[in-house]
Enzyme design. Structure first.
Site, mmCIF file in Angstrom:
data_model
loop_
_atom_site.group_PDB
_atom_site.id
_atom_site.type_symbol
_atom_site.label_atom_id
_atom_site.label_comp_id
_atom_site.label_asym_id
_atom_site.label_seq_id
_atom_site.Cartn_x
_atom_site.Cartn_y
_atom_site.Cartn_z
ATOM 1 N N GLY A 185 -23.825 -21.113 -26.046
ATOM 2 C CA GLY A 185 -22.404 -21.358 -25.888
ATOM 3 C C GLY A 185 -21.602 -20.752 -27.033
ATOM 4 O O GLY A 185 -21.946 -19.700 -27.581
ATOM 5 N N SER A 186 -20.543 -21.453 -27.420
ATOM 6 C CA SER A 186 -19.608 -20.894 -28.415
ATOM 7 C C SER A 186 -20.190 -20.786 -29.812
ATOM 8 O O SER A 186 -19.606 -20.105 -30.670
ATOM 9 C CB SER A 186 -18.334 -21.735 -28.454
ATOM 10 O OG SER A 186 -17.649 -21.654 -27.227
ATOM 11 N N SER A 187 -21.340 -21.433 -30.081
ATOM 12 C CA SER A 187 -21.960 -21.267 -31.399
ATOM 13 C C SER A 187 -22.394 -19.820 -31.621
ATOM 14 O O SER A 187 -22.694 -19.409 -32.737
ATOM 15 C CB SER A 187 -23.166 -22.200 -31.532
ATOM 16 O OG SER A 187 -24.212 -21.820 -30.645
ATOM 17 N N LYS A 223 -20.430 -17.187 -30.896
ATOM 18 C CA LYS A 223 -19.264 -16.311 -31.095
ATOM 19 C C LYS A 223 -19.232 -15.639 -32.463
ATOM 20 O O LYS A 223 -18.846 -14.460 -32.563
ATOM 21 C CB LYS A 223 -17.985 -17.107 -30.845
ATOM 22 C CG LYS A 223 -17.781 -17.452 -29.370
ATOM 23 C CD LYS A 223 -16.627 -18.401 -29.151
ATOM 24 C CE LYS A 223 -16.470 -18.742 -27.672
ATOM 25 N NZ LYS A 223 -15.445 -19.784 -27.438
#
Length: 718
Positions: A451-453, A455
């Site tokens: 997920g966003s970890s 980015k």
């Protein structure tokens, strides 16, 4: 038959260091090695007929057969008087038990002389040497041959042919001096795996009541065993009336443990069980030494456990010093460092007379205790993380971001390694295997959708490739976006709308749309190249084998939509938590990705896994953005903000579903958090992931779990 003249044994080994365990060579067959070779025998040459063989040739053949364990053929070389003194079956058993019991191999004999006492009698003197479980054995001996009626020779045999001083009344015994298994300690010298004490429940048959069947039935019910199992043990061939027959080993609690336990705790239940068992005639409870794991389920996925060695294990590990009574590391650190931990048993091979007195020592080797292992794990941090997530399906990894030392490896739910040491019941084993939460599943070794970890990693690749201008405003397009109509009904969605949509703000607000656009700017070829250079599809250089991270189920990112999803950690991206921690270490080390380490060193030497993965400017820019993600009230990780220590962090919520329209899928919640100051007294980089956080707050749920851990670890400064 004429009496053979004896020869002296050449001294072989050092004095006995202490007898810890006894193995008697007499009536027991031992496992052995298949390919032995005599230096005086060429196995490829055809055998000469018995009539044509000289005494020297006959001795050579005898040694060749001995190397091949062909005891029956050895017996055929004996003269009739010798055969009358010992049957073929007894000859085979005697030789087999002695030679194979001491693990004799590489038997070599050198003929040193031949003399004839009478025309029909010939003595052949020789030197013999071979390897054994206790080391090298060598001595001089004499073989006496008699001419037979067929004009050939036959061997006059008695027990002294095995060892010069051995008689038919003597025994050859192997005393095992058992090596102590090494222990495993954390960085602070706290025991993770070592020697402990358990309670052995035993039965003395001679002290049972006149109605033993009832006693057995009561005992079986209390211990959750079958009466048949207990009776099988009680009626074993070795059991006498005064024998103590081990039935089951259970955990032992100290008095302090009992006082600290609740009324319904395992400790108190165990004490009740012991009192009930002791009311049964013949039952005895004694202390036994066992392998012990003080942290129990808090570190069992890490420590693993040992088990009694099996016949299959012995076949896999020949000549490595294992015996049928050995234990072997089955999983975790116990398996990983098995060679260092197991040590090497010592042995004494002796000849004893009929009364058990030692006549001579043939060979002796000292035991070498196993090596103690110190690892970088911090037990307190490990335990705190487990306690916070024990009700979740989760994993956490922690490391010192300045040295690469791994401080914690946690997987929940878990199991207790001590259960395997004490003998896990079928019910318990089935319960563990059928549990939907999969407590036997080691989550920190697996790969997960980040997920966003993910980015910050995409940002670093984009900056390195020159595909992203960090100051460029991508424009506020709302909470839903697609590149064009070619995407059909597919849209990228995000949770927060804001102005000045640049890289820093996109990290602070965790903007999916920004990073989808960033991935498209980078392009599939450059993104694939960048991820490959960061260790994707490779084995992580770490003691414990971790699953390899991937950016696609195939070798390439195949579609534009997959590329966009990859930009914000979805699509087909799967990352191992420790690998992700290593990637984050670059933001604190001027763009260098550290190599994770597990073996403790008092003065750790920082090693780079991927030097200069990013530029210093890129690493610093992303670190500062992640600090603002915590400090800025609009940041997604603001709930982790502290007044005493500067932290950087990135949250992530990964959707796990079959399709974009699937509403039944689950979510993974992530938090990557680190101490941002390079001079921090207790540097920490922590990655935590929890499954099934949908409707529980997503990544905010993980922050709530991690904050007490940070309070405990970072507040406890030296």
């Amino acid at each position: 038959m004429k009496k053979r003249r004896k020869s002296s044994i050449i001294p072989v080994c050092a004095a006995v260091l202490g007898l810890l365990s006894l193995l008697t060579i007499g009536l027991i067959c031992f496992p052995y090695f298949a390919h032995l070779k005599s230096d005086i025998t060429d196995k490829t040459k055809p055998h000469k007929s018995r009539v044509a063989q000289t005494p020297e040739e006959l001795l050579t053949e005898y040694i060749r057969l001995l190397n091949r364990h062909e005891y029956k053929k050895m017996y055929s070389l004996l003269q009739d008087d010798s055969k009358n003194a010992i049957t073929e079956a007894d000859f085979i058993l005697r030789n087999q038990n002695i030679y194979e019991g001491i693990e004799a191999r590489n038997i070599h004999a050198e003929i040193t002389g031949t003399t004839a006492e009478e025309p029909s009698d010939v003595n052949v003197s020789y030197k013999i040497s071979f390897d054994s479980v206790a080391g090298s054995i060598q001595f001089e001996n004499l073989a006496r041959f008699t001419r037979t009626d067929t004009a050939g020779y036959a061997l006059e045999w008695d027990d002294s042919q095995i060892f010069p001083e051995l008689t038919s009344e003597d025994k050859v015994k192997v005393f095992v001096k058992k090596a102590k298994r090494g222990e495993i300690f954390d960085r602070n010298g706290i025991l993770l795996a070592g020697e402990g004490v358990a309670s052995s429940i035993g039965l003395v048959p001679g002290k049972m009541s006149e109605e033993p069947a009832n006693d057995i039935k009561k005992m079986a019910k209390l211990l959750k065993l079958s009466p048949e199992d207990i009776n099988k043990r009680r009626k074993a061939s070795w059991v006498r009336d005064d024998s103590l027959v081990p039935v089951k080993t259970i955990r032992k609690y100290e008095e302090a443990d009992l006082l600290a336990q609740a009324p319904d705790s395992g400790a108190l239940e165990t004490e009740k069980l012991k009192k009930a068992l002791l009311k049964i005639p013949g039952v005895m409870i004694s202390d036994v030494k066992v392998r012990y794991y003080p942290l129990g389920e808090k570190a069992s996925h890490l420590t693993g456990y040992v088990q009694s060695i099996t016949a299959e294990d012995l076949k896999k590990h020949p000549n490595e010093g294992y015996t049928s009574s050995s234990v072997i590391g089955r999983t975790g650190l116990e398996s990983l460092y098995e060679k260092e931990l197991k040590g090497q048993n010592g042995y004494d091979i002796v000849i004893t007379d009929s009364e058990g007195n030692t006549k001579s020592t043939l060979a002796s080797s000292p035991q070498e205790n196993g090596k103690d292992i110190y690892i970088t794990i911090d037990s307190a941090l490990q335990a705190k993380l487990y306690d916070q997530f024990k009700e979740d399906k989760s994993c956490s990894v922690a490391m010192n971001p300045l040295t690469g030392e791994v401080l914690a490896l946690v997987s929940t739910p878990s199991f207790d390694s001590n259960d395997f040491i004490l003998g896990i019941s079928n019910d318990k084993w089935n319960q563990l295997n059928k549990d939907k939460a999969k407590p036997l599943y080691n989550r920190f070794r697996q790969v997960w959708c980040p997920g966003s970890s993910f980015k910050p990693v995409i940002a670093a690749i984009g900056l390195t490739a020159g595909a992203i201008d960090p100051e460029e405003d991508f424009g506020n397009v709302g909470l839903r976006w697609q590149k064009d109509s070619s995407w059909g009904n597919y849209f990228v969605t995000t949770l927060h709308s804001y102005n000045n949509v640049n890289l820093e703000n996109a990290l602070i607000h965790s903007d999916n749309i920004y990073f989808a656009k960033a991935a498209l700017k980078i392009g599939a070829p450059k993104l694939e190249e960048g991820l490959s250079q960061l260790g994707f599809s490779e084995t992580l250089p770490f003691d414990i084998t971790m699953s390899s991270s991937q950016y696609s189920n195939t070798k390439t990112i195949d579609t534009e939509i997959q590329l966009a999803d990859t930009g914000y950690g979805q699509g087909q991206v799967l990352v191992n938590p420790l690998h992700l921690a290593c990637l984050y270490s670059a933001f604190l080390n001027q763009g260098n990705i550290l190599k994770p380490c597990l073996l403790y060193q008092e003065k750790p030497k920082t090693e780079m896994w991927l030097p200069d993965a990013f530029s210093r400017e890129t690493a610093e820019r992303i670190k500062n953005a992640l600090i603002k993600t915590v400090d800025n009230s609009a940041g997604t990780a603001h709930a982790a903000h502290r007044k005493d220590i500067v932290l950087g962090a990135k949250t992530g919520t990964a959707e796990i579903k079959l399709s974009k329209s699937d509403t039944t899928g689950t979510e993974l919640g992530w938090l990557a958090v680190f101490t941002a100051d390079s001079q921090a007294e207790k540097p920490l980089l922590l990655i935590s992931m929890a499954e099934d956080v949908k409707l529980r707050g997503g990544s905010s749920y993980v922050i709530k779990k991690v904050n007490p851990v940070l309070d405990s670890y970072l507040s406890d400064l030296p």
